[in-house]
Design a protein around this motif. Structure first.
Motif, PDB file in Angstrom:
ATOM      1  N   ARG C 225      45.922  44.039  39.411  1.00  0.00           N
ATOM      2  CA  ARG C 225      46.519  44.455  40.664  1.00  0.00           C
ATOM      3  C   ARG C 225      45.474  44.784  41.738  1.00  0.00           C
ATOM      4  O   ARG C 225      45.810  45.273  42.813  1.00  0.00           O
ATOM      5  CB  ARG C 225      47.442  45.665  40.439  1.00  0.00           C
ATOM      6  CG  ARG C 225      48.805  45.287  39.855  1.00  0.00           C
ATOM      7  CD  ARG C 225      49.576  44.412  40.831  1.00  0.00           C
ATOM      8  NE  ARG C 225      50.847  43.959  40.311  1.00  0.00           N
ATOM      9  CZ  ARG C 225      52.031  44.461  40.659  1.00  0.00           C
ATOM     10  NH1 ARG C 225      52.099  45.444  41.526  1.00  0.00           N
ATOM     11  NH2 ARG C 225      53.142  43.968  40.147  1.00  0.00           N
TER      12      ARG C 225
ATOM     13  N   LEU D 320      50.998  43.994  48.341  1.00  0.00           N
ATOM     14  CA  LEU D 320      51.754  42.976  47.595  1.00  0.00           C
ATOM     15  C   LEU D 320      52.622  42.169  48.545  1.00  0.00           C
ATOM     16  O   LEU D 320      52.795  40.953  48.394  1.00  0.00           O
ATOM     17  CB  LEU D 320      52.623  43.649  46.530  1.00  0.00           C
ATOM     18  CG  LEU D 320      51.896  44.568  45.542  1.00  0.00           C
ATOM     19  CD1 LEU D 320      52.891  45.171  44.555  1.00  0.00           C
ATOM     20  CD2 LEU D 320      50.815  43.808  44.788  1.00  0.00           C
ATOM     21  N   TYR D 346      54.957  39.938  40.722  1.00  0.00           N
ATOM     22  CA  TYR D 346      55.208  40.899  41.792  1.00  0.00           C
ATOM     23  C   TYR D 346      56.565  41.588  41.691  1.00  0.00           C
ATOM     24  O   TYR D 346      56.822  42.519  42.446  1.00  0.00           O
ATOM     25  CB  TYR D 346      55.139  40.178  43.150  1.00  0.00           C
ATOM     26  CG  TYR D 346      53.770  39.697  43.533  1.00  0.00           C
ATOM     27  CD1 TYR D 346      52.850  40.573  44.108  1.00  0.00           C
ATOM     28  CD2 TYR D 346      53.371  38.386  43.318  1.00  0.00           C
ATOM     29  CE1 TYR D 346      51.586  40.140  44.479  1.00  0.00           C
ATOM     30  CE2 TYR D 346      52.101  37.946  43.681  1.00  0.00           C
ATOM     31  CZ  TYR D 346      51.213  38.834  44.258  1.00  0.00           C
ATOM     32  OH  TYR D 346      49.958  38.421  44.616  1.00  0.00           O
TER      33      TYR D 346
END
Lengths: 375, 375, 375, 375
Positions: C225, D320, D346
Motif C-alpha cells: 500500500r 487510492l 482497492y
C-alpha cells in the motif's frame, strides 16, 4: 473561572528546564486560559473545591527559569504546535507572554567544561532566582523542576546531581520547591539539614501523568474486589526528549522505581512483570503505554486486563505543574513547611500519604479546605 | 479465614436460576473454599474488615432454588470444568455438596402453556421456598436472582415479569432478596406496597463484574483530573447463555441502561458513544469487553484510553453473589429493612449511594462496621 | 484425512528436547489426530494440496529423542492438560503412545561436569540415534531441535554449542535435520563441510508461531500500500520454560534477530522500535505479544496499528513441527539435499527465499507439487 | 518519481462528492505531491512497477465534480488542516489549485423538492460533465464516486438511487467510472444494458482502507496455517460525515456486506461475530477499528488475535482514489472495457478476482504490465 486572587501581588514560577516541552506548554497554556481562549481542562486547582483556597490566580503568575538550551520560547511553541501539542495559531496570539517568559530564562548548568564546584553553582543559580524575584517584584516564587530525567546518581559520587544543585539554590533563594521529575532534587542526604533549616514547603516526586495514574486507580480495584494480581507488565513508547533521556538505563531505572512503587504500595506485594521505556522518536510528543495485568479470580480462574493509554505528556503535565506551583506557593504564604504529603495525588513517588488515587484526591480536597481556613 | 460464625444456625440461599453457570459456580465454590481447597479469591466478605460483622459462615450456607432447566448440578459442574471455569477434579471432590443442592431445586415458571395467573405462581413459588426453609431447618433464607436477563417489560403488560413473581414470592415467604440481574425483580410499581409492608431488606440491581466495574474506577479518575471525556464506546463479546439472552435487543437495553448510568452519574454528562453486546458462542463462558475513551486534555489535546477485559463472568459473579447473600441475610438478622444502598459496590444500578467504586467501597466498609455494632 | 501413506515403512522423529512442551504436544497430538479424536487443525501438511506429495502418514511416525530432563512424558502431558494446552482426558486415552515415546528418550548433554569433548558427545548422540533407528526399524529418521533457546555462542568459544553437537550427530547418523529454535544448530562454520558432505536435506531456523507470523503478513501490506512504517515496537510476555530461557539477554538476542529480520527483509529498512521478551511465569504455557506500528499515510498523516496475539506456543508449534518432520523426511526420501528454502513459510530466519508469508506459502505449495512429481 | 506522461494531453477527474473530505484531500494532495512538497506515500501507482504503464501524470489531472454542499474547497481544506488531515500551511500554498477545482464544481442532486425525473437528472449531470470536458480540454475524464454512503435502495423503488444517476451520467458523457463507496452506482439491473453498450471500463466497489484491508491479509494467514477461525467481531468508531451517514442502519448494512464478504470469500465459511459502525463525532476525521478474532489451534486450543487500527479515512482513501482515477483512465485509453477485476486490490467488494490481498496485489502488478504492453 473560580479562582479568587487573594494575594495582592504576583507570584513567580521558576522552571528548571524552562525551554522544555512541559514548561513551554505551561507558559502558553497559562496565557491561553487567562485570556479565555481555552477552558481550564486538566487543571484540578481550577475546579470549584479550590475556589476559596486563596491560590494565586493564573493571571498573577510570572514565569522565568533555567535551561541549558537556547531555543527561544516562541520558536519552541511553534514546534509544539506543529507536533499537535499546542493549538494552531496560539503561539502568535500569545507571543507577548512567550517573549516575556523567554526574557526571564537564564543559562543553567553545569555545562560541559564548567569548572565551578557545587557551592559556586548553587550560589550562581540562587543569584539568578533572587534577581528574577527582585526584577519582577513578585511577592514570592516557587521553583519547579520540569527538566529531563537525570540518571540515578552513583552512590560514591561526591558531587550533587544537577537537580539537587537547583533544589539547593531554591532554598537559598527562599523559594518553595516542586520536583515534577524522578530526579533527586531535594531528596539528597546532603541537603537534609538545609531543607529542615529553610522552613520552606516542598512537594515531589515524579509527576503522575499516564500509566502510573491508571495504575493508581486500577490496583485499588483489584484489592477492593479481593482479586489476586499475578503479573503486571508494561511497555511505554515515547518520543520527544523524554524518550531519549529514558533510553539511558540509569534514567529509566529512576523512572521505573516510581512506577513500581504504586503497585507494591497498593497491592501489598510486587507482582511479576517488568516495565519497559522505549525511545521511539517517530511518536514525537506523544506516548503510548500498554499494560497487561494477569489476575486470578474465584477458584483460580485466569483473567486479563489490558490498557492502552495514548496521550501527550506535555499536555498532561502542564496543567498539573501549574496546579502544583500555585498550591505550593499558597502553602508557602500560609506558613506551611516541609513535605506536603497531601499533594500525593500528583506524584508517582510522593512524600508519604496513601497510594490509591481516590484517597489521594480526598487528601487533596482536605488540603484545599485547610488552605481556606488559614486565610 | 476470618469469618466468625455468630449465627447459631444455618442460612438458606435460594437461587432463582439455580442450574445456571453463576449458581453452579457459587455452590461449587462455596464447597471448595469451605473445604480449604481454594483460597477465597474474589470474596470481599472474607477479607479482614468483615471478620467481626457476624456474617453467616460459608460453611453454614444451604443452597436450593428454582430453575426451568433440568440438567443436574453435577453435570452442569462438569460442563463448567470443561469450559475452564471450575478447576479439574473439583466436581468429583465436592459431588456430595452438588447433589445436596440439586435435591433442593424446584421447577420454576411460568413454563410455556402454564395457565396459572400471577398470584397463583407467586403462591406456588413461595410454597417452594417455605418448604425449603422448613425442610432444611435454616434460621432464615435469602432469595438471590441469578437467572438470565429478561427483556424489559412492555409498559402496558398487565402481567408481572417472571423476575417480579419470584421477588414477590420471596417477600411472601419472609425472605430477604438480592437481584444480581438487570431484570425488574422488586422494582415493579405493583410490588411497592408489598416491599414496604414486608419490612425485609433487599439489594440490587445488576451485578457489576467487568466493563462497568472498570468504568466505575476510570470515570472518577477523569473527573478528579479535570479531563474532559468526549466519547466512551464499548463492545462486549460474550458466549454462554448470557450472550444469547442479551442478543435480544430488549434484554440488551435493560443491561445497557445500567452500564451507561455509571458514566452519567460520575461524569455528570452522558458522553458520546454506544455500548454493544454481541452473542459469540465460540467464547463459551468467557467474555471480552473493549472500551474506547476519547478525552480532551489541556488546550484541547486529543487523547485516548482503551481497555480490554477478558474474564469469566461466572467466576467473577459467584463470589460476589455469595458475599451478597451473606450480607443481606445478616442485615435481615440485624433487623434492617428496605433497600441497602451501602451495597452499591456490587451493582451497576444500585439503590442510591455514590457511583464511584472507591466511595462505594468506603460505604461497604461502613456497613461492615454497622453490622458489627448491631451484634 | 487426505494423507497417502506412500512409504511402505515407518519414519522416525528424533526430538532434541524430547520432554519439553512442544515435543510432548507433538507426540500427544499426533496420537490424538491419528486416532480421529481431533481434527488436524494447524497442520498445513494435512490440507488437500499435500495429499499426493507422498509424505509419511502421521500414523507411521515413531518418536524418540534426547533430553536432559527426566520427567516422564505421561506426567508432562498431565501437566500440559492442567495448563490448558492438551484437552482433558487425552493423556489417559493415549497413554500407550506417550509411554512408547518415553521409552525411546535418552539423556542428552553435555550435563554439568561432563568431561567428554565435542567429538565424544557427537559420537554418543549419534549412537543413540542410530540405535533408535535400528531398534524401531524405521526406514529413516529426522532429527528435530525443539529444545530451549540457547544463548548466542561467544565468538571466541572453541566448543560447539549444544544445538550444534546434536545437529552434527544427526548428520553422522545419516538423518535429515530441522531446527525449530533460534539456536545455532547446523549454522556453525565448523559444520559447513560436514553438511555439504552429508548430502542430507535440512531446514531452519526458528519456528514462526506468533508475533513474527503476524509481522510476515502485516509488513507486506504496508509495502504493497506504499505506506511508510516509522516504528515497529513489540513486547512478548511468556511463561513456561521459554520465558525463563529468554530472560537471558543473550538468548533473547538470538530470538530477536529473527524477529527483526522479517521487518528489514520486507520493508527494506529497519524501522525504529524495540522488541522485548519478558518472563512472566504466571502466564504458564500461554503467551501474549503486543505490537505497535506507527506509520505515515498520505501527506504525512500519522496512523497506528496495534495487534495483540494471545496464544499457546506449544499448540502453535507442535503441528508445524510435525509438518516439518514429514516434509523433510520426504525430501530425504526424494533425494533432495542441502537447505530447503521452500520451507521458509515455517521459519523466522529461513534459509533464503521470500520474507512475505503469501510468497512463502506459494513456495511451499510448489514444493508440495515437486514432491508429487518426484514420486 | 517515475511516472511517464505518455498521454499528450490532460485527464479529467470528476468527483461525485467533490466537496467531501476525500475529494478535498485528493485535490490538495495531488497538488502537494506534484509540487514536490510531500512524498507520494500511499500512492501505489507511483511505485516503480507502474513507471512505464503510461498512467496520466499527477500533474496532468484536472479536477471538477458534483456536490450538493456549497462550502468552497479552500475553506474545506482549512477545516481538514485544523482536523489534522492536511499539513499546516498546505491550503495557502496550493490555494490556486483548490480554487481551480472549486470553479469546476456543479450542484448535484436530486435536491429536496427537485421535480426532475431520473432521465432528466441523468441528462443534467451528463451535461455538466460534458461541459467540463469541453471547457478544460481534457482528452478524457473519469467519474469517481466519493460521496457519502447512501442507504441500500428498497427492492420495490422504481427510482434509481442517486449514485446510479451519476453513474449513468458518466456513461452518457462517455466517461469511465470508479465507485469508491458501497452505494449502488453502476451495479443496478436498470443500468446493465447501458454499461454493456457503453464499452467503457469501470471499477468498484467500496474502497478498502482500514479494517477490511487488515482482514484481507489476516484471513489468508489463518487459512494458510490451517487454523480454525471461530468468531470474527469488529467495532468501528468514526466521526466526520461518514460516521453520521453510517449511523443509518440501511447505510451500515451496505457497508457491512462488503466487510463480511472478504471473510466469507477467504475463509470459506462465515464465522460468528458482528460488525458495528458507530458514529462518534468527537473523533473528527479519525477512525478506530477494533477486531477480535477467536480461533482454534491444535487440539482445540483457544487463541485470540485482536487488532486496533487508528487512521484517518480521508488520508487513506485519497491516494487510492488518485491511483484508481489514473488506472481507469489509462484502461479507457488502452481500449479496455467492462469491469476491471484486476483492481480488486482497492476494493472491499470487487468485480471478481481473489479475496486475499497478496493475490490482489499480484493481479494489480500484472495489470500494470498489461498496460505497458498496450502502449
Amino acid at each position: 473561572m473560580t479562582t479568587n486572587d487573594s494575594t495582592a501581588g504576583r507570584t513567580g514560577v521558576w522552571f528548571v528546564g524552562a525551554r522544555g516541552s512541559v514548561a513551554t506548554t505551561a507558559v502558553a497554556g497559562c496565557a491561553a486560559v487567562t485570556a479565555g481562549l481555552h477552558p481550564a481542562t486538566g487543571m484540578v486547582a481550577e475546579t470549584p473545591p479550590f475556589a476559596d483556597s486563596g491560590l494565586p490566580a493564573l493571571s498573577s503568575l510570572v514565569f522565568g527559569g533555567h535551561d541549558t538550551a537556547s531555543c527561544p520560547l516562541p520558536k519552541r511553541a511553534e514546534a509544539l504546535t506543529a507536533a499537535g501539542v499546542l493549538p494552531h495559531g496560539l503561539p502568535n496570539t500569545i507571543a507577548a507572554e512567550l517573549e516575556a517568559a523567554d526574557a526571564e530564562i537564564r543559562i543553567g548548568g553545569p555545562m560541559p567544561g564548567d569548572t565551578r564546584d557545587d557551592d559556586e553553582l548553587i550560589a550562581a543559580f540562587a543569584d539568578d532566582i533572587t534577581a528574577f524575584i527582585r526584577r519582577t517584584g513578585v511577592v514570592r516564587a516557587v521553583v519547579v523542576n520540569v527538566s529531563s530525567t537525570e540518571p540515578e546518581p552513583a552512590a560514591d559520587d561526591p558531587r550533587l546531581p544537577a537537580s539537587s544543585l537547583y533544589a539547593a539554590a531554591a532554598l537559598r533563594a527562599g523559594c518553595s520547591y516542586v520536583n515534577f521529575t524522578p530526579s533527586t532534587g531535594l531528596r539528597s542526604a546532603a541537603l537534609a539539614d538545609a531543607v529542615q533549616a529553610s522552613g520552606l514547603p516542598h512537594a515531589g516526586r515524579d509527576g503522575k501523568t499516564g500509566q502510573t495514574l491508571l495504575r493508581s486507580v486500577l490496583a485499588p480495584m483489584f484489592v477492593q474486589r479481593a482479586l489476586d494480581v499475578r503479573a503486571w507488565s508494561g511497555t511505554n513508547l515515547l518520543g520527544g526528549g523524554d524518550g531519549a533521556a529514558l533510553a539511558d538505563p540509569a534514567a529509566a531505572a529512576a523512572k521505573n522505581a516510581g512506577k513500581e512503587r504504586v503497585l507494591a504500595d497498593t497491592l501489598g506485594i510486587a507482582p511479576e512483570g517488568e516495565v519497559h521505556i522505549d525511545d521511539v522518536p517517530a511518536l514525537g510528543e506523544w506516548k503510548t503505554a500498554w499494560d497487561h495485568i494477569a489476575f486470578d479470580g474465584f477458584l483460580g480462574s485466569r483473567m486479563i486486563l489490558q490498557t492502552i493509554w495514548q496521550g501527550c505528556d506535555s499536555a498532561l503535565a502542564a496543567p498539573l505543574v501549574l496546579d502544583l506551583a500555585r498550591l505550593v506557593a499558597r502553602a508557602h504564604e500560609a506558613g506551611l513547611s516541609g513535605p506536603l504529603p497531601e499533594l500525593g495525588f500528583y506524584f508517582k513517588d510522593p512524600d508519604g500519604g496513601p497510594a490509591a488515587l481516590a484517597e489521594q484526591f480526598d487528601a487533596l480536597l482536605s488540603f484545599a479546605e485547610r488552605l481556606k481556613e488559614s486565610k
